[in-house]
Motif scaffolding. Structure first.
Motif, PDB file in Angstrom:
ATOM      1  N   ASP A   4      -5.665   4.971   0.166  1.00 49.95           N
ATOM      2  CA  ASP A   4      -5.864   6.320   0.692  1.00 49.95           C
ATOM      3  C   ASP A   4      -6.470   6.225   2.085  1.00 49.95           C
ATOM      4  O   ASP A   4      -6.655   5.155   2.647  1.00 49.95           O
TER       5      ASP A   4
ATOM      6  N   ALA B 167       0.496  11.239  -4.467  1.00 49.21           N
ATOM      7  CA  ALA B 167      -0.782  10.550  -4.318  1.00 49.21           C
ATOM      8  C   ALA B 167      -1.810  11.157  -5.263  1.00 49.21           C
ATOM      9  O   ALA B 167      -1.886  12.377  -5.412  1.00 49.21           O
ATOM     10  N   HIS B 168      -2.566  10.302  -5.915  1.00 44.83           N
ATOM     11  CA  HIS B 168      -3.706  10.619  -6.788  1.00 44.83           C
ATOM     12  C   HIS B 168      -3.287  10.926  -8.225  1.00 44.83           C
ATOM     13  O   HIS B 168      -3.537  10.133  -9.104  1.00 44.83           O
TER      14      HIS B 168
ATOM     15  N   ASN C 141       0.837  -1.195   0.000  1.00 42.21           N
ATOM     16  CA  ASN C 141       0.000   0.000   0.000  1.00 42.21           C
ATOM     17  C   ASN C 141       0.876   1.251   0.000  1.00 42.21           C
ATOM     18  O   ASN C 141       1.705   1.423   0.894  1.00 42.21           O
TER      19      ASN C 141
ATOM     20  N   SER D 138     -11.012   6.073  -3.357  1.00 44.49           N
ATOM     21  CA  SER D 138     -11.046   7.425  -2.791  1.00 44.49           C
ATOM     22  C   SER D 138     -11.354   8.448  -3.870  1.00 44.49           C
ATOM     23  O   SER D 138     -12.160   9.372  -3.663  1.00 44.49           O
TER      24      SER D 138
ATOM     25  N   ASN E 216     -12.284   6.607   1.851  1.00 43.10           N
ATOM     26  CA  ASN E 216     -12.451   5.287   1.263  1.00 43.10           C
ATOM     27  C   ASN E 216     -13.503   4.508   2.036  1.00 43.10           C
ATOM     28  O   ASN E 216     -14.287   3.768   1.468  1.00 43.10           O
TER      29      ASN E 216
ATOM     30  N   CYS F 148      -5.282   5.784  -6.296  1.00 43.79           N
ATOM     31  CA  CYS F 148      -6.252   5.549  -5.217  1.00 43.79           C
ATOM     32  C   CYS F 148      -7.672   5.533  -5.792  1.00 43.79           C
ATOM     33  O   CYS F 148      -8.438   6.487  -5.592  1.00 43.79           O
TER      34      CYS F 148
ATOM     35  N   GLU G 120      -9.262  -2.739  -3.684  1.00 50.26           N
ATOM     36  CA  GLU G 120      -8.764  -1.730  -4.617  1.00 50.26           C
ATOM     37  C   GLU G 120      -8.352  -2.358  -5.950  1.00 50.26           C
ATOM     38  O   GLU G 120      -8.502  -1.742  -7.018  1.00 50.26           O
TER      39      GLU G 120
ATOM     40  N   HIS H  23      -0.163   4.626  -0.122  1.00 57.73           N
ATOM     41  CA  HIS H  23      -0.688   5.896   0.395  1.00 57.73           C
ATOM     42  C   HIS H  23      -1.864   5.603   1.310  1.00 57.73           C
ATOM     43  O   HIS H  23      -2.826   4.953   0.912  1.00 57.73           O
ATOM     44  N   HIS H  24      -1.775   6.081   2.527  1.00 52.36           N
ATOM     45  CA  HIS H  24      -2.827   5.861   3.522  1.00 52.36           C
ATOM     46  C   HIS H  24      -2.805   7.041   4.491  1.00 52.36           C
ATOM     47  O   HIS H  24      -1.821   7.794   4.560  1.00 52.36           O
TER      48      HIS H  24
ATOM     49  N   ALA I 250      -2.996   2.124  -3.981  1.00 52.63           N
ATOM     50  CA  ALA I 250      -3.156   2.577  -2.606  1.00 52.63           C
ATOM     51  C   ALA I 250      -4.621   2.647  -2.230  1.00 52.63           C
ATOM     52  O   ALA I 250      -5.495   2.807  -3.083  1.00 52.63           O
TER      53      ALA I 250
END
Length: 452
Positions: free
Chosen positions: A320, A268-269, A62, A294, A325, A291, A333, A64-65, A318
Motif C-alpha cells: 500500500d 485493494a484491502h 507488489n 497499512s 505504511n 495490505c 509485509e 498495490h502501492h 501489497a
C-alpha cells in the motif's frame, strides 16, 4: 543477447505448481527469460554468480502501492488518524504534486522495494492536479532508470468535497477528461507481450471519491482495450456506511452492478467482506490485494485471508502507499502477514511458504501475468538471492521455503535480478547512484512539504 548463469544454487524455491524445492542446481537466463534449470548446466554466460551459499526465490510482486505518498510518510499530524480523516488531511498536501515529485518519489519507493527482493511493482496513482503533465510517463521513466518491472494505473477521481467526496476540487477531473486520458495512457504505455516491462490498468480511486458513471465507463473502456481494473474496496466500516447511506447497497453489490467483478478485476484491502461476498469473489475470480501493515496502521481491520484462500479467492500481497505504511518493503509485509493471521486464525492461518506464494504466484495472478511469479524454464528471469550464511539466519536453514515469513529478513537482499539483469548487488542498487538519488529526493520532499 544478454546471458546470466547462477551456478550451484544451494536452495532454489520455485513456487511452481509442484512446489519444488531444488538443491545444488544451476539457472541459466537468456534475453530476460529462464532457459534452463538443472545440475551442472553446460551453458556459459556474460555474468556468472557462484550461488553455493545462496537461497534463490522468485521475485516478489507488489500488487498495490501509492508511490507518490513516499514524500508524505511519517508525518506527525496523521499518525493517529483513521482513513477518512487521514485522507482529508493529506489531500491538502497531495494537491501540490508535480512531475518532479512523482519521478523522485517513484524512484525512492521502487528502489526500496527492489532492495528487498521485489521485481514487479503495481502503482495506483489517482491524484492529477491540473497542469502537471504526464505523471504516468514520469513513473515509467523512473522504473526504466531503476530496471524494475512496472505496472502503472491511470487512476481517477471525479467527486470532490462539493459533490460529497473527500478530495479538494483541484485534484478531480470530469469523466470525459478521465476517459480521454485513460485511452491515451493505454495506447502510449501498455505492452501486453510476454516479458513486458510496462503495463497499464484503469483504477478509479474508490467508491466514495468517484461516480457510478466513471466506474461504469472505466469498465467498458478497460475491456475494449483488454486491460485490467483496480480500485479500493471494503477497506473500512466508514466506507460501508457511506455506500449504504448514498446508494442503499453494500460496496461489492454496488461494484458488481457496474461490471466490476471478474478475473480481470482486483480490489485493494477487501477487509470487510461478509461470507456471501467472499463466495461471490471466489465464483467470479475477482481478486484481493492484501495490505496487512497499512490495514493495521489505519486501524482498518484484518482481512479474512485464510477464508479467502480456502475458498479460492485470488489473493496477492501489497505494501500500500507509504503514507499508510511508512515503508516500502514487501519483504517486511511477508512476516507481518504471517504473524497477523497466526494471531487471528491460529492453525487455519497460511504457512510461511503459503505467504511467500501469495507474494509471488498469487500476486502474478492478480496482475494477469503468467510469465512471472515462479522460477521455471520459459518464465521471466525475475528473482532474488539471500546469503544463507547471515548471522541473523542461523537456525533458519531448516526450511528456506518458510524462513522469509517465519524468521524474517532484516536489511536488503544480496541480489535482485529483473528480466535477467542484476539490479541489486550486495544489497545496493546497481542502476542508480543511491546517495545522489537520496539527496535529490530529500530536497524535493522538503520543498514539496514546505509549500503545503
Amino acid at each position: 543477447m544478454s546471458t546470466l548463469l547462477l551456478k550451484n544454487i544451494q536452495t532454489l524455491v520455485t513456487c511452481d505448481d509442484d512446489d519444488r524445492i531444488l538443491q545444488a542446481v544451476d539457472l541459466f537466463c537468456e534475453d530476460g527469460f529462464i532457459r534452463a534449470i538443472g545440475p551442472r548446466l553446460p551453458q556459459s554466460a556474460d555474468t556468472v554468480i557462484d550461488c553455493g551459499h545462496y537461497w534463490c526465490y522468485p521475485g516478489l510482486i507488489n500488487t498495490h502501492h501509492h508511490l507518490y505518498q513516499v514524500f508524505s510518510r511519517n508525518l506527525p499530524q496523521v499518525q493517529n488518524m483513521e482513513l477518512f480523516d487521514w485522507l482529508t488531511t493529506l489531500y491538502e498536501i497531495w494537491k501540490g504534486l508535480d512531475r518532479n515529485v512523482i519521478r523522485l518519489s517513484s524512484l525512492t519507493g521502487m528502489g526500496e522495494l527492489m532492495k528487498h527482493g521485489c521485481t514487479t511493482c503495481f502503482d495506483h496513482h489517482y491524484v492529477f492536479p491540473a497542469g502537471t503533465g504526464d505523471l504516468i510517463g514520469a513513473q515509467f521513466a523512473a522504473a526504466e532508470e531503476l530496471g524494475i518491472r512496472m505496472f502503472a494505473s491511470r487512476g481517477s477521481m471525479d467527486l470532490s468535497k462539493k459533490d460529497g467526496g473527500l478530495p479538494p476540487d483541484s485534484v478531480v477531473q470530469t469523466v470525459d477528461e478521465i476517459m480521454e486520458d485513460s485511452a491515451r495512457v493505454i495506447e502510449a504505455y501498455h505492452d501486453p507481450r510476454p516479458g513486458s516491462m510496462r503495463q497499464v490498468a484503469l483504477a478509479p480511486c474508490s467508491p466514495f471519491s468517484v461516480s457510478a458513471e466513471l466506474l461504469r465507463q472505466s469498465a467498458v473502456l478497460a475491456r475494449q482495450y483488454g486491460v485490467r481494473l483496480h480500485t479500493h474496496l471494503c477497506e473500512t466500516r466508514d466506507e460501508e456506511y457511506y455506500m449504504l447511506a448514498h446508494h442503499g447497497v453494500r460496496p461489492l453489490e454496488f461494484m458488481a452492478s457496474l461490471g466490476w467483478t471478474g478475473p480481470d478485476v482486483w480490489y485493494a484491502h477487501g477487509i470487510h467482506f461478509n461470507d456471501e461476498e467472499l463466495r461471490e469473489l471466489a465464483r467470479t475470480g475477482t481478486g484481493v490485494a492484501h495490505c496487512p501493515i497499512s490495514n493495521m496502521k489505519l486501524s482498518s481491520g484484518v482481512a479474512r485471508v485464510p477464508e479467502m484462500l480456502e475458498l479460492g479467492v485470488p489473493v496477492g500481497l501489497a505494501v500500500d502507499g507509504s503514507a499508510s505504511n511508512d515503508g516500502s518493503s514487501l519483504m517486511e509485509e511477508l512476516r507481518v502477514a504471517y504473524l497477523l493471521h497466526r494471531l487471528h486464525a491460529s492453525a487455519k492461518a497460511p504457512s510461511g511458504y503459503q505467504v511467500l506464494k501469495m507474494a509471488t504466484r498469487g500476486s502474478a495472478r492478480l496482475l494477469g501475468r503468467d510469465d512471472i511469479g515462479s522460477l521455471e524454464a520459459g518464465k521471466c528471469a525475475d528473482l532474488f538471492l539471500v546469503d544463507s550464511r547471515r548471522l541473523e539466519l542461523v537456525g533458519g536453514e531448516y526450511s528456506p521455503a518458510d524462513v522469509l515469513a517465519t524468521v524474517g529478513l532484516r536489511g536488503p537482499v544480496d541480489y535482485t535480478v529483473v528480466h535477467g539483469k542484476v539490479v541489486v548487488k550486495e544489497g545496493r542498487l546497481t542502476t542508480i547512484d543511491e546517495e545522489q538519488a537520496a539527496a535529490h529526493a530529500r530536497q524535493c520532499c522538503r520543498d514539496y512539504l514546505a509549500k503545503a
